[in-house]
Design a protein around this motif. Structure first.
Motif, mmCIF file in Angstrom:
data_model
loop_
_atom_site.group_PDB
_atom_site.id
_atom_site.type_symbol
_atom_site.label_atom_id
_atom_site.label_comp_id
_atom_site.label_asym_id
_atom_site.label_seq_id
_atom_site.Cartn_x
_atom_site.Cartn_y
_atom_site.Cartn_z
ATOM 1 N N SER A 11 0.799 -1.222 0.000
ATOM 2 C CA SER A 11 0.000 0.000 0.000
ATOM 3 C C SER A 11 0.837 1.279 0.000
ATOM 4 C CB SER A 11 -0.935 0.002 1.205
ATOM 5 O OG SER A 11 -0.196 -0.074 2.392
ATOM 6 N N ALA A 12 2.004 1.268 0.609
ATOM 7 C CA ALA A 12 2.805 2.488 0.670
ATOM 8 C C ALA A 12 4.289 2.164 0.509
ATOM 9 C CB ALA A 12 2.583 3.197 2.007
ATOM 10 N N ARG A 13 5.042 3.080 -0.070
ATOM 11 C CA ARG A 13 6.482 2.877 -0.259
ATOM 12 C C ARG A 13 7.242 3.266 0.999
ATOM 13 N NH1 ARG A 13 8.240 2.075 -5.699
ATOM 14 N NH2 ARG A 13 6.473 2.248 -7.085
ATOM 15 N N ARG A 14 8.371 2.577 1.211
ATOM 16 C CA ARG A 14 9.219 2.860 2.372
ATOM 17 C C ARG A 14 10.511 3.522 1.921
ATOM 18 N NH1 ARG A 14 9.044 -2.925 5.384
ATOM 19 N NH2 ARG A 14 6.808 -3.030 5.621
ATOM 20 N N GLY A 15 11.259 4.037 2.859
ATOM 21 C CA GLY A 15 12.561 4.631 2.568
ATOM 22 C C GLY A 15 13.659 3.591 2.623
ATOM 23 N N ASP A 16 14.845 4.020 2.944
ATOM 24 C CA ASP A 16 16.024 3.157 2.999
ATOM 25 C C ASP A 16 15.827 2.035 4.007
ATOM 26 O OD1 ASP A 16 18.655 2.260 2.573
ATOM 27 O OD2 ASP A 16 19.365 3.473 4.257
ATOM 28 N N ASP A 17 16.210 0.814 3.617
ATOM 29 C CA ASP A 17 16.018 -0.334 4.500
ATOM 30 C C ASP A 17 17.311 -0.840 5.130
ATOM 31 O OD1 ASP A 17 17.196 -1.454 2.319
ATOM 32 O OD2 ASP A 17 15.487 -2.658 1.733
ATOM 33 N N ILE A 37 6.215 -5.467 -12.933
ATOM 34 C CA ILE A 37 5.854 -6.065 -11.637
ATOM 35 C C ILE A 37 5.844 -4.985 -10.562
ATOM 36 C CG2 ILE A 37 6.564 -7.690 -9.838
ATOM 37 C CD1 ILE A 37 7.833 -9.387 -12.130
ATOM 38 N N SER A 38 6.813 -4.099 -10.623
ATOM 39 C CA SER A 38 6.922 -3.011 -9.651
ATOM 40 C C SER A 38 5.675 -2.128 -9.657
ATOM 41 C CB SER A 38 8.169 -2.182 -9.965
ATOM 42 O OG SER A 38 8.245 -1.058 -9.151
ATOM 43 N N VAL A 39 5.249 -1.725 -10.826
ATOM 44 C CA VAL A 39 4.061 -0.871 -10.957
ATOM 45 C C VAL A 39 2.820 -1.604 -10.464
ATOM 46 C CG1 VAL A 39 2.518 0.217 -12.635
ATOM 47 C CG2 VAL A 39 4.979 0.559 -12.810
ATOM 48 N N ASN A 40 2.656 -2.854 -10.886
ATOM 49 C CA ASN A 40 1.457 -3.616 -10.528
ATOM 50 C C ASN A 40 1.378 -3.963 -9.042
ATOM 51 O OD1 ASN A 40 0.505 -3.591 -13.156
ATOM 52 N ND2 ASN A 40 1.529 -5.489 -13.685
ATOM 53 N N SER A 41 2.521 -4.041 -8.378
ATOM 54 C CA SER A 41 2.530 -4.403 -6.961
ATOM 55 C C SER A 41 2.700 -3.195 -6.038
ATOM 56 C CB SER A 41 3.642 -5.413 -6.678
ATOM 57 O OG SER A 41 4.907 -4.831 -6.933
ATOM 58 N N ASN A 42 2.920 -2.020 -6.622
ATOM 59 C CA ASN A 42 3.173 -0.801 -5.856
ATOM 60 C C ASN A 42 4.397 -0.955 -4.951
ATOM 61 O OD1 ASN A 42 2.640 1.885 -5.266
ATOM 62 N ND2 ASN A 42 1.410 1.382 -3.474
ATOM 63 N N ARG A 43 5.395 -1.644 -5.465
ATOM 64 C CA ARG A 43 6.667 -1.815 -4.764
ATOM 65 C C ARG A 43 7.781 -1.284 -5.658
ATOM 66 N NH1 ARG A 43 6.936 -5.417 -0.407
ATOM 67 N NH2 ARG A 43 4.966 -6.441 0.049
ATOM 68 N N SER A 44 8.907 -0.923 -5.063
ATOM 69 C CA SER A 44 10.035 -0.442 -5.856
ATOM 70 C C SER A 44 10.688 -1.599 -6.608
ATOM 71 C CB SER A 44 11.073 0.227 -4.948
ATOM 72 O OG SER A 44 11.706 -0.743 -4.133
ATOM 73 N N ASN A 46 13.742 -2.270 -6.560
ATOM 74 C CA ASN A 46 14.655 -2.854 -5.584
ATOM 75 C C ASN A 46 13.952 -3.899 -4.712
ATOM 76 O OD1 ASN A 46 17.274 -2.755 -4.024
ATOM 77 N ND2 ASN A 46 15.808 -2.234 -2.411
ATOM 78 N N GLU A 47 12.767 -3.564 -4.225
ATOM 79 C CA GLU A 47 12.011 -4.517 -3.404
ATOM 80 C C GLU A 47 11.668 -5.775 -4.193
ATOM 81 O OE1 GLU A 47 9.208 -2.492 -0.239
ATOM 82 O OE2 GLU A 47 9.026 -1.503 -2.196
ATOM 83 N N ILE A 48 11.253 -5.603 -5.450
ATOM 84 C CA ILE A 48 10.902 -6.743 -6.291
ATOM 85 C C ILE A 48 12.114 -7.641 -6.500
ATOM 86 C CG2 ILE A 48 10.141 -7.442 -8.602
ATOM 87 C CD1 ILE A 48 7.946 -6.266 -6.702
ATOM 88 N N ILE A 49 13.252 -7.052 -6.833
ATOM 89 C CA ILE A 49 14.472 -7.844 -7.043
ATOM 90 C C ILE A 49 14.827 -8.617 -5.777
ATOM 91 C CG2 ILE A 49 16.966 -7.686 -7.442
ATOM 92 C CD1 ILE A 49 16.298 -5.310 -9.371
#
Length: 66
Positions: A11-17, A37-44, A46-49
């Motif tokens: 639902s929301a993007r996060r900052g540096d992990d 995949i990034s757009v469809n999942s609302n994830r960066s 980087n998160e997808i990889i």
């Protein structure tokens, strides 16, 4: 043999992990697929990889391994 990898929509993007930065060369078509995949999942991207790599290392089989 390929198993399905499910990624929940976020639902929301996060900052540096706090993970280390790694540089990887990829073909344009793979980056485009990751971006979709990034757009469809609302994830960066980087998160997808990271999600895909975490799933893949658990199912990898080295040929010749007994």
């Amino acid at each position: 043999m390929v198993k399905e990898i499910k990624i929940k929509r976020k639902s929301a993007r996060r900052g540096d992990d706090g993970h280390k930065i790694v540089s990887v060369r990829m073909k344009d078509d793979l980056i485009a697929r990751l971006d979709e995949i990034s757009v469809n999942s609302n994830r960066s991207r980087n998160e997808i990889i990271n999600l895909l790599l975490e799933a893949a290392v658990d199912i990898v089989k080295i040929e010749g391994e007994e």
